[in-house]
Motif scaffolding. Structure first.
Motif, PDB file in Angstrom:
ATOM      1  N   PRO A  93       0.835  -1.206   0.000  1.00  0.00           N
ATOM      2  CA  PRO A  93       0.000   0.000   0.000  1.00  0.00           C
ATOM      3  C   PRO A  93       0.866   1.251   0.000  1.00  0.00           C
ATOM      4  O   PRO A  93       1.998   1.248   0.511  1.00  0.00           O
ATOM      5  CB  PRO A  93      -0.783  -0.116   1.317  1.00  0.00           C
ATOM      6  N   THR A 132      -8.686   6.837  -0.842  1.00  0.00           N
ATOM      7  CA  THR A 132      -9.730   6.257   0.017  1.00  0.00           C
ATOM      8  C   THR A 132      -9.130   5.416   1.136  1.00  0.00           C
ATOM      9  O   THR A 132      -9.826   5.076   2.098  1.00  0.00           O
ATOM     10  CB  THR A 132     -10.683   5.392  -0.821  1.00  0.00           C
ATOM     11  N   SER A 133      -7.831   5.100   1.032  1.00  0.00           N
ATOM     12  CA  SER A 133      -7.179   4.258   2.038  1.00  0.00           C
ATOM     13  C   SER A 133      -6.561   5.048   3.183  1.00  0.00           C
ATOM     14  O   SER A 133      -6.109   4.459   4.170  1.00  0.00           O
ATOM     15  CB  SER A 133      -6.072   3.429   1.371  1.00  0.00           C
ATOM     16  N   GLU A 137      -5.172   6.082  -7.190  1.00  0.00           N
ATOM     17  CA  GLU A 137      -4.397   5.927  -5.965  1.00  0.00           C
ATOM     18  C   GLU A 137      -3.154   5.098  -6.269  1.00  0.00           C
ATOM     19  O   GLU A 137      -3.193   4.157  -7.048  1.00  0.00           O
ATOM     20  CB  GLU A 137      -5.224   5.224  -4.895  1.00  0.00           C
ATOM     21  N   ASN A 195       0.056   2.501  -5.576  1.00  0.00           N
ATOM     22  CA  ASN A 195       0.597   1.424  -4.762  1.00  0.00           C
ATOM     23  C   ASN A 195       2.096   1.423  -5.034  1.00  0.00           C
ATOM     24  O   ASN A 195       2.575   2.114  -5.931  1.00  0.00           O
ATOM     25  CB  ASN A 195      -0.046   0.057  -5.059  1.00  0.00           C
ATOM     26  N   ALA A 243       2.313   2.228   4.962  1.00  0.00           N
ATOM     27  CA  ALA A 243       1.633   2.843   3.825  1.00  0.00           C
ATOM     28  C   ALA A 243       2.339   4.096   3.323  1.00  0.00           C
ATOM     29  O   ALA A 243       2.110   4.537   2.197  1.00  0.00           O
ATOM     30  CB  ALA A 243       0.193   3.180   4.188  1.00  0.00           C
TER      31      ALA A 243
END
Length: 537
Positions: free
Chosen positions: A289, A341-342, A504, A506, A523
């Motif tokens: 993440p 959103t994470s 988003e 990664n 993250a």
């Protein structure tokens, strides 16, 4: 009086932390390689090694090795001590007191003291940079006024109580404050060295840091070589003796890894090669993440991009799902918000754009452009600026195709080298520009702060007084109210079409099997080389 003292004691006990910090955690019985040297791909050439002037992830990677802030993070992204052994806050939640390690030293052997943090933080708020307003966003007393030229730097809410006690006073309580101190812009700085060498102080022959490594050599666009710092307070637990960072693009990065000339790639693998990499290197590929987002920013004060209809039309024409499925190549998640959103503490509501099928979005975009005075005989001309990268070029080419498909838009691609790209962003010399933001700390404010009016990272010079008011309120609100306020801010950004969120991030990184100690659950993707080690192979 006794009741207050008891409260202070309780808070101190609850907020004080262990003085143990992360270092290479080598399991018992592990046989280490005799040569402990790493070569790591690092994307592009950093704009600077000065922590206060860092602009971009490549520079942050190097700064994290050369310097150490008050706090850092462990392999799971949790806050742990750095130079500060412990910290407390008073009952008001506004005054933080950090106790510094007495064995923390600069690479020239001199002690790191609270005055080094006072100097660094005052310098940060009074010197133009992308992070000049970072302490203001953290809520440090008088930081905003200093940045805006209304107060002197000496009024900043920081104090050297004694050589090993650093005190910070906030304007209002900030639940994210300590998390924000992980960022390299809050690193201590060697005042005497900077005074002596000026802007040349970061050259290998002059630079003095307090991190686990020191700068051995630097060839611009060639290599950055760091060697172990014997004066680092936890040097006894450091294993890697030397690390070489290579500022190279994705294809070359991958080729060098395949040729065993590199031990760790940068955290973005060439998208064209990614499917084959997943197949051939499945045991060496680490996908983790990453609290970050990719977006395009409008120069909102430059006609015709000061017209919300134009901005909305261009946003509607970008098919996020198609980008993620066919272009980016890393299974990124499509994004319609101005924060991933994470990210912790953000529960976004579905936007109006998300609810509209892609085919219908095109018709809406055409109608908006017609109302703004554009059609196939008089198309909107857009200059799309992005920094040199195969991946950025691929995305820009795809977006340009989406914009041009109706005939209502004519897009010109403008690829620039990193430093020129940054300079043009700062002086607002662009129409639409590629942007990305990797959070400095895991909190929604790390993203929404980018659009606060007058902020140094607000490259499009977007301003909305209601947005700014909500952001201000979020800095001292309860967790539940903060979530509500962040959603309100997100709705404003979408209504104004200030930016085009795309996807988003990664993190994809190839790591040789003999390299151990990487953080795979953080993250924020902090990878401190002091935690790495090489096993016999």
């Amino acid at each position: 009086m006794k009741k207050l003292s008891l409260t202070m004691l309780t808070i101190a006990i609850m907020t004080a932390v262990s003085s143990n910090a992360m270092a290479a955690d080598v399991p018992q019985g592990t046989v280490l390689a005799k040569k402990q040297e790493l070569v790591i791909g690092n994307g592009t050439e950093p704009a600077s090694f000065d922590p206060g002037l860092i602009d971009g992830v490549p520079g942050s990677h190097v700064a994290d090795d050369l310097f150490e802030p008050l706090v850092t993070v462990d392999e799971n992204g949790k806050i742990i001590p750095g130079v500060a052994m412990s910290w407390t806050k008073d009952p008001s939640g506004k005054v933080y007191t950090f106790k510094l390690r007495k064995n923390a030293k600069w690479s020239d052997g001199s002690p790191v003291t609270s005055k080094d943090f006072v100097y660094s933080w005052k310098r940060l708020v009074s010197s133009p940079s992308s992070y000049q307003d970072y302490l203001a966003s953290a809520g440090v007393l008088n930081a905003a006024e200093i940045v805006n030229g209304k107060k002197d730097a000496d009024s900043l809410g920081v104090k050297a109580v004694d050589p090993y006690t650093f005190e910070v006073t906030l304007k209002e309580p900030n639940p994210a404050f300590v998390k924000m101190l992980v960022h390299c812009s809050t690193d201590p700085l060697p005042q005497k060295v900077i005074a002596k060498w000026g802007d040349q102080w970061t050259k290998p022959e002059h630079i003095v840091g307090n991190g686990a490594y020191k700068l051995k050599s630097h060839v611009v666009n060639g290599s950055i070589v760091l060697e172990r710092n014997p004066d680092y307070w936890d040097n006894a637990h450091t294993v890697i003796n030397q690390v070489t960072y290579l500022p190279i693009q994705e294809k070359q990065d991958l080729n060098r890894y395949k040729a065993n000339e590199e031990d760790i790639t940068y955290n973005t693998i060439n998208s064209d090669a990614y499917p084959q990499v997943k197949k051939d290197y499945q045991h060496e590929l680490n996908v983790t993440p990453y609290v970050g987002m990719y977006y395009y920013v409008f120069n909102v004060n430059k006609p015709p991009f000061n017209d919300v209809r134009v901005r909305k039309a261009l946003s509607y024409l970008v098919n996020r799902e198609a980008l993620s499925q066919y272009v980016t190549g890393h299974n990124e998640k499509p994004l319609y918000h101005f924060a991933p959103t994470s990210v912790e503490g953000f529960k976004p509501e579905k936007t109006e754009l998300e609810k509209i099928p892609p085919a219908q979005r095109i018709k809406i975009a055409e109608d908006l452009l017609k109302k703004a005075g554009y059609d196939q005989s008089h198309p909107l001309v857009v200059n799309l600026m992005y920094n040199s990268s195969d991946w950025h070029k691929k995305i820009a080419t795809a977006v340009a195709s989406m914009w041009n498909q109706t005939g209502f838009v004519q897009t010109k691609l403008d690829q620039q080298e990193w430093k020129a790209y940054l300079d043009n962003l700062r002086i607002h010399n662009f129409d639409v520009a590629r942007k990305a933001w990797i959070a400095d700390y895991n909190d929604p404010s790390a993203f929404f702060n980018l659009l606060v009016g007058g902020g140094s990272s607000n490259d499009g010079d977007y301003r909305n007084t209601q947005f700014d008011q909500y952001f201000k309120e979020s800095q001292s609100a309860s967790p539940s109210n903060r979530a509500i306020l962040f959603n309100k801010m997100d709705r404003i950004v979408n209504k104004d079409a200030a930016v085009i969120p795309m996807f988003e991030y990664n993190s994809q990184r190839l790591v040789k099997p003999y390299v151990k100690g990487l953080a795979l659950n953080d993250a924020l993707d902090h990878q401190y080389v002091k935690n790495f080690y090489i096993i016999k192979h």
